[in-house]
Write a protein that holds these residues in place. Structure first.
Motif, PDB file in Angstrom:
ATOM      1  N   SER A   1       0.819  -1.219   0.000  1.00  0.00           N
ATOM      2  CA  SER A   1       0.000   0.000   0.000  1.00  0.00           C
ATOM      3  C   SER A   1       0.851   1.266   0.000  1.00  0.00           C
ATOM      4  CB  SER A   1      -0.927  -0.001   1.218  1.00  0.00           C
ATOM      5  OG  SER A   1      -0.180  -0.098   2.412  1.00  0.00           O
ATOM      6  N   GLN A   2       2.173   1.102   0.053  1.00  0.00           N
ATOM      7  CA  GLN A   2       3.128   2.217  -0.031  1.00  0.00           C
ATOM      8  C   GLN A   2       2.940   3.241   1.098  1.00  0.00           C
ATOM      9  OE1 GLN A   2       2.263   2.703  -4.491  1.00  0.00           O
ATOM     10  NE2 GLN A   2       4.446   3.176  -4.414  1.00  0.00           N
ATOM     11  N   ILE A   3       2.713   2.740   2.299  1.00  0.00           N
ATOM     12  CA  ILE A   3       2.618   3.646   3.452  1.00  0.00           C
ATOM     13  C   ILE A   3       3.872   3.583   4.326  1.00  0.00           C
ATOM     14  CG2 ILE A   3       0.103   3.542   3.515  1.00  0.00           C
ATOM     15  CD1 ILE A   3       0.328   1.657   5.920  1.00  0.00           C
ATOM     16  N   MET A   4       4.762   2.629   4.065  1.00  0.00           N
ATOM     17  CA  MET A   4       5.984   2.495   4.858  1.00  0.00           C
ATOM     18  C   MET A   4       6.839   3.763   4.764  1.00  0.00           C
ATOM     19  SD  MET A   4       7.612   0.058   6.720  1.00  0.00           S
ATOM     20  CE  MET A   4       7.362  -1.572   6.022  1.00  0.00           C
ATOM     21  N   ASP A   5       7.071   4.224   3.554  1.00  0.00           N
ATOM     22  CA  ASP A   5       7.889   5.426   3.358  1.00  0.00           C
ATOM     23  C   ASP A   5       7.209   6.666   3.937  1.00  0.00           C
ATOM     24  OD1 ASP A   5       9.731   3.879   2.134  1.00  0.00           O
ATOM     25  OD2 ASP A   5       9.638   4.834   0.169  1.00  0.00           O
ATOM     26  N   SER A   6       5.887   6.689   3.907  1.00  0.00           N
ATOM     27  CA  SER A   6       5.161   7.839   4.450  1.00  0.00           C
ATOM     28  C   SER A   6       5.363   7.947   5.951  1.00  0.00           C
ATOM     29  CB  SER A   6       3.663   7.726   4.137  1.00  0.00           C
ATOM     30  OG  SER A   6       3.435   7.745   2.745  1.00  0.00           O
ATOM     31  N   ILE A   7       5.293   6.826   6.652  1.00  0.00           N
ATOM     32  CA  ILE A   7       5.527   6.812   8.094  1.00  0.00           C
ATOM     33  C   ILE A   7       6.928   7.330   8.390  1.00  0.00           C
ATOM     34  CG2 ILE A   7       5.789   5.327  10.117  1.00  0.00           C
ATOM     35  CD1 ILE A   7       3.600   3.532   8.911  1.00  0.00           C
ATOM     36  N   LEU A   8       7.885   6.872   7.630  1.00  0.00           N
ATOM     37  CA  LEU A   8       9.269   7.311   7.788  1.00  0.00           C
ATOM     38  C   LEU A   8       9.409   8.813   7.533  1.00  0.00           C
ATOM     39  CD1 LEU A   8      12.224   6.368   8.208  1.00  0.00           C
ATOM     40  CD2 LEU A   8      12.345   6.011   5.737  1.00  0.00           C
ATOM     41  N   TYR A   9       8.750   9.301   6.512  1.00  0.00           N
ATOM     42  CA  TYR A   9       8.848  10.711   6.120  1.00  0.00           C
ATOM     43  C   TYR A   9       8.280  11.635   7.201  1.00  0.00           C
ATOM     44  CZ  TYR A   9       7.534  15.023   3.659  1.00  0.00           C
ATOM     45  OH  TYR A   9       7.356  16.329   3.296  1.00  0.00           O
ATOM     46  N   TYR A  10       7.098  11.340   7.705  1.00  0.00           N
ATOM     47  CA  TYR A  10       6.459  12.218   8.681  1.00  0.00           C
ATOM     48  C   TYR A  10       7.213  12.246  10.008  1.00  0.00           C
ATOM     49  CZ  TYR A  10       2.565  12.580   5.429  1.00  0.00           C
ATOM     50  OH  TYR A  10       1.789  12.822   4.319  1.00  0.00           O
ATOM     51  N   PHE A  11       7.720  11.106  10.436  1.00  0.00           N
ATOM     52  CA  PHE A  11       8.476  11.087  11.676  1.00  0.00           C
ATOM     53  C   PHE A  11       9.777  11.863  11.547  1.00  0.00           C
ATOM     54  CE2 PHE A  11       5.715   7.829  13.391  1.00  0.00           C
ATOM     55  CZ  PHE A  11       5.823   8.030  14.760  1.00  0.00           C
ATOM     56  N   SER A  12      10.464  11.704  10.433  1.00  0.00           N
ATOM     57  CA  SER A  12      11.731  12.418  10.244  1.00  0.00           C
ATOM     58  C   SER A  12      11.501  13.926  10.203  1.00  0.00           C
ATOM     59  CB  SER A  12      12.427  11.941   8.963  1.00  0.00           C
ATOM     60  OG  SER A  12      11.643  12.219   7.822  1.00  0.00           O
ATOM     61  N   ASN A  13      10.378  14.372   9.660  1.00  0.00           N
ATOM     62  CA  ASN A  13      10.060  15.806   9.620  1.00  0.00           C
ATOM     63  C   ASN A  13       9.820  16.371  11.019  1.00  0.00           C
ATOM     64  OD1 ASN A  13      10.331  16.057   6.900  1.00  0.00           O
ATOM     65  ND2 ASN A  13       8.140  16.140   6.431  1.00  0.00           N
ATOM     66  N   VAL A  14       9.144  15.603  11.859  1.00  0.00           N
ATOM     67  CA  VAL A  14       8.874  16.048  13.225  1.00  0.00           C
ATOM     68  C   VAL A  14      10.184  16.204  13.998  1.00  0.00           C
ATOM     69  CG1 VAL A  14       7.872  15.381  15.446  1.00  0.00           C
ATOM     70  CG2 VAL A  14       6.556  15.090  13.339  1.00  0.00           C
ATOM     71  N   LEU A  15      11.095  15.259  13.850  1.00  0.00           N
ATOM     72  CA  LEU A  15      12.356  15.300  14.577  1.00  0.00           C
ATOM     73  C   LEU A  15      13.223  16.474  14.155  1.00  0.00           C
ATOM     74  CD1 LEU A  15      13.376  11.528  14.629  1.00  0.00           C
ATOM     75  CD2 LEU A  15      12.237  12.842  16.406  1.00  0.00           C
ATOM     76  N   ALA A  16      13.157  16.855  12.891  1.00  0.00           N
ATOM     77  CA  ALA A  16      14.024  17.904  12.361  1.00  0.00           C
ATOM     78  C   ALA A  16      13.758  19.263  12.995  1.00  0.00           C
ATOM     79  CB  ALA A  16      13.869  17.987  10.846  1.00  0.00           C
ATOM     80  N   SER A  17      12.586  19.460  13.592  1.00  0.00           N
ATOM     81  CA  SER A  17      12.214  20.768  14.152  1.00  0.00           C
ATOM     82  C   SER A  17      12.434  20.867  15.656  1.00  0.00           C
ATOM     83  CB  SER A  17      10.747  21.057  13.834  1.00  0.00           C
ATOM     84  OG  SER A  17       9.905  20.088  14.444  1.00  0.00           O
ATOM     85  N   GLN A  18      13.084  19.854  16.275  1.00  0.00           N
ATOM     86  CA  GLN A  18      13.235  19.818  17.721  1.00  0.00           C
ATOM     87  C   GLN A  18      14.660  20.179  18.150  1.00  0.00           C
ATOM     88  OE1 GLN A  18      10.399  19.302  19.442  1.00  0.00           O
ATOM     89  NE2 GLN A  18       9.408  19.039  17.435  1.00  0.00           N
ATOM     90  N   SER A  19      14.826  20.411  19.471  1.00  0.00           N
ATOM     91  CA  SER A  19      16.157  20.654  20.036  1.00  0.00           C
ATOM     92  C   SER A  19      16.976  19.369  19.970  1.00  0.00           C
ATOM     93  CB  SER A  19      16.046  21.108  21.486  1.00  0.00           C
ATOM     94  OG  SER A  19      15.534  20.055  22.294  1.00  0.00           O
TER      95      SER A  19
END
Length: 480
Positions: free
Chosen positions: A352-370
Motif C-alpha cells: 500500500s506504499q505507506i511504509m515510506d510515508s511513516i518514515l517521512y512524517y516522523f523524520s520531519n517532526v524530529l528535524a524541528s526539535q532541540s
C-alpha cells in the motif's frame, strides 16, 4: 472484564489482527515513496533511500479495489480484502530461507538431544557447579551476550532454549527463569552491538563512518546491560524459590507442577565425540558467517553436515535416524510458520506504499526539535519503526539514509544517529510481537506472549531508560 482476565489470543490470530490493522492504516495514511539508489554495502548491492526525495502518491479507491484489489498506473492502492489473505502466503514465501533454516536447526538438534549428549554435558556441569549454580548461570548468560554483541549470534540459539528451561527447573526455578536465561542475554548483547556485523557495521557503512568506531561507549553499555539483565533474572529466580518455599511451608506444594529434572547421564566417549563435532561445526559456521559472508542457506548446510556426522557417530540405523529427524521437523512447524506470518505485516505496508510515508512524517517532526528532544525522538522513532520493520539490516537501509543527514542538520555526530538506531532496533525486539524470532522462541518454549510481556516489560523500561540517558549524554560529551 478485569485486566487480569485479558488474554492475548493465539499467536497466529494475534498476528492476523496486526495485519488487518496495518491494512486499515493503508486507507488512512497517505501513500508515498522515496527514490532509491543502488549502493554496495558489505559487497552486496542494496537499494538505498535518497533523503529529500519523498513524494506523495494519490490513492485509487474503488469497490473492486477494496474487495480483490485494482492497480492503476500512477496511483497507490490500499490493501484489499483479498490482499490481506495473500499477505500470509506471500510472507511465508519471502521468509522461505529463514523457515527452512529453523526446520533444519530443529531437526539437527533433535538428533543431538536424542543422543543424550547435552543431558550428559549438563549433568557434568551441574555436578561440578552443584554448590555454585549462580556462577554457572552467569557464565551461560555472559557467553550468549558476548556472542550476540560481537558476532550477531541470534537465531542460532533457538534450539538451546528448551535445554536452558530444563536447567532452570533442575535448579529449583520455573520455566520462565530458564527461558529468560536464554533470551534476555541475546537481546542485551544484540542491543549494545559492540561489533555486531548485522547492525552497527551496516549502519556505520551507510553513515560513512569507520567500521568499529565508537566502540568504547557501546562496550560500557554492554557491560551495564549484562549486569542489569542478569540481576533482573536472578531477582526473579529468588522470588520464584521464595514462593515455592512458602507453598511448601503452608502445605500447598501440590499447587505447583512437579519440577522436571535433567535425567542423569554419564559422559561417555561417544558423547564427547558428538560434543566436539558440534563445537567445531558451530565454530566453523560462525567463522564463515563473519569472514566468508555465509547466509542462511550456507548455515543450513553447515548444520545439516553436523547432523549427518551425529548420525554416523551414534551408530543408528537409517530408519531410526530419519524418525528422530522427522520428529524434530514436526516440533518446528509452529515456530517456523510464525516467522512467515509475521512477515505478512510488512507485505501489506509495502504493497500500500505507506511504509515510506511513516518514515517521512516522523523524520520531519524530529528535524524541528532541540538536540536532546530530537535525539530522544530518534530513539523512539527507531523503536517504533522496528515494530513494522523487525529486520535489523532492513531497518538500517530504510532509516539510516534519512537519520544520517538529519544528524548533520541538527549538529551532532553521525555516530549518535547510529547509536539511536542500534538501541532502538535492539531493545524493542524483546517486546514486539512482529519480531518473528522472538515469537519463534516463545513457540519453542511454549511461553504465552502476554506472560512473557508481563515478565520482561519492567526490564524493557529499565534498558530503554539506560539507552535514553546514554544517547542524551552522548550529545553533550561530543560522542564520535
Amino acid at each position: 472484564m478485569r485486566y487480569s482476565d485479558f488474554k492475548v489470543p493465539h499467536v497466529f490470530i494475534f498476528l492476523f489482527w496486526i495485519i488487518l490493522f496495518c491494512s486499515a492504516l493503508s486507507y488512512i495514511i497517505p501513500s508515498g515513496s522515496f527514490e532509491r539508489e543502488k549502493r554496495v554495502i558489505n559487497k552486496i548491492e542494496q537499494n538505498m533511500v535518497v533523503p529529500g526525495s519523498y513524494s506523495e502518491i494519490p490513492k485509487h479507491v474503488s469497490v473492486k479495489g477494496v474487495i480483490i484489489g485494482e492497480n492503476r498506473s500512477g496511483y497507490a492502492a490500499p490493501n484489499s480484502m483479498f490482499s490481506v489473505l495473500t499477505s500470509i502466503p506471500r510472507g511465508l514465501a519471502q521468509s522461505a530461507t529463514l523457515i527452512f533454516f529453523i526446520f533444519i536447526l530443529g531437526a539437527v538438534f533433535s538428533l543431538i538431544v536424542e543422543t543424550k549428549t547435552i543431558h550428559a554435558f549438563l549433568s557434568e556441569l551441574i555436578r561440578r557447579f552443584n554448590n555454585y549454580p549462580t556462577v554457572l548461570f552467569f557464565l551461560i548468560y555472559l557467553t550468549i551476550s558476548t556472542g550476540s554483541a560481537f558476532m550477531g549470534i541470534y537465531i542460532e540459539l533457538l534450539p538451546l532454549i528448551p535445554i536452558l528451561m530444563l536447567l532452570g527447573e533442575q535448579n529449583g526455578y520455573d520455566r520462565m527463569f530458564g527461558f529468560a536465561l536464554g533470551v534476555v542475554p541475546v537481546y542485551v548483547g544484540w542491543s549494545t552491538a559492540t561489533t555486531n556485523p548485522f547492525t552497527v557495521q551496516i549502519a556505520q557503512q551507510i553513515a560513512e563512518l569507520p567500521i568499529g568506531s565508537g566502540m568504547g561507549l557501546r562496550f560500557v553499555i554492554f557491560g551495564l546491560g549484562i549486569l542489569i539483565g542478569f540481576t533482573y533474572i536472578m531477582r526473579y529466580g529468588y522470588r520464584v524459590k521464595k514462593k515455592k518455599a512458602t507453598l511448601t511451608e503452608t502445605g500447598q506444594e501440590g499447587a505447583e507442577a512437579p519440577v522436571r529434572e535433567i535425567e542423569h547421564e554419564d559422559l561417555t566417549k561417544k558423547h564427547v565425540a558428538i560434543l566436539i563435532v558440534l563445537l567445531i561445526g558451530y565454530a566453523i559456521i560462525l567463522g564463515s558467517v563473519q569472514f566468508m559472508g555465509w547466509g542462511l542457506v550456507e548455515m543450513s548446510a553447515g548444520f545439516l553436515a553436523i547432523g549427518i556426522a551425529v548420525i554416523f557417530i551414534s551408530g543408528w540405523s537409517g530408519d531410526k535416524a530419519m524418525e528422530i529427524f522427522s520428529n524434530g521437523l514436526k516440533s518446528m512447524i509452529i515456530p517456523a510458520l510464525i516467522v512467515g506470518v509475521a512477515r505478512g505485516i510488512s507485505v501489506v505496508m509495502i504493497d500500500s506504499q505507506i511504509m515510506d510515508s511513516i518514515l517521512y512524517y516522523f523524520s520531519n517532526v524530529l528535524a524541528s526539535q532541540s538536540k536532546s528532544v530530537a535525539v530522544s525522538g530518534m530513539l523512539v522513532f527507531q523503536s517504533f519503526l522496528n515494530f513494522f520493520i523487525p529486520s535489523a539490516s532492513g531497518q538500517a537501509l530504510v532509516s539510516m539514509p534519512l537519520m544520517t543527514p538529519l544528524s548533520d542538520l541538527l549538529g551532532f555526530s553521525r555516530q549518535i544517529a547510529v547509536l539511536a538506531y542500534v538501541f532502538g532496533d535492539g531493545f524493542s525486539n524483546i517486546v514486539i510481537p512482529t519480531n518473528g524470532i522472538l515469537m519463534a522462541m516463545l513457540g519453542i518454549g511454549k511461553i504465552a506472549f502476554e506472560k512473557w510481556l508481563k515478565f520482561v516489560f519492567p526490564l524493557f523500561v529499565i534498558l530503554m531508560g539506560l539507552a535514553l540517558i546514554t544517547i542524551i549524554l552522548s550529545v553533550y560529551i561530543g560522542y564520535e
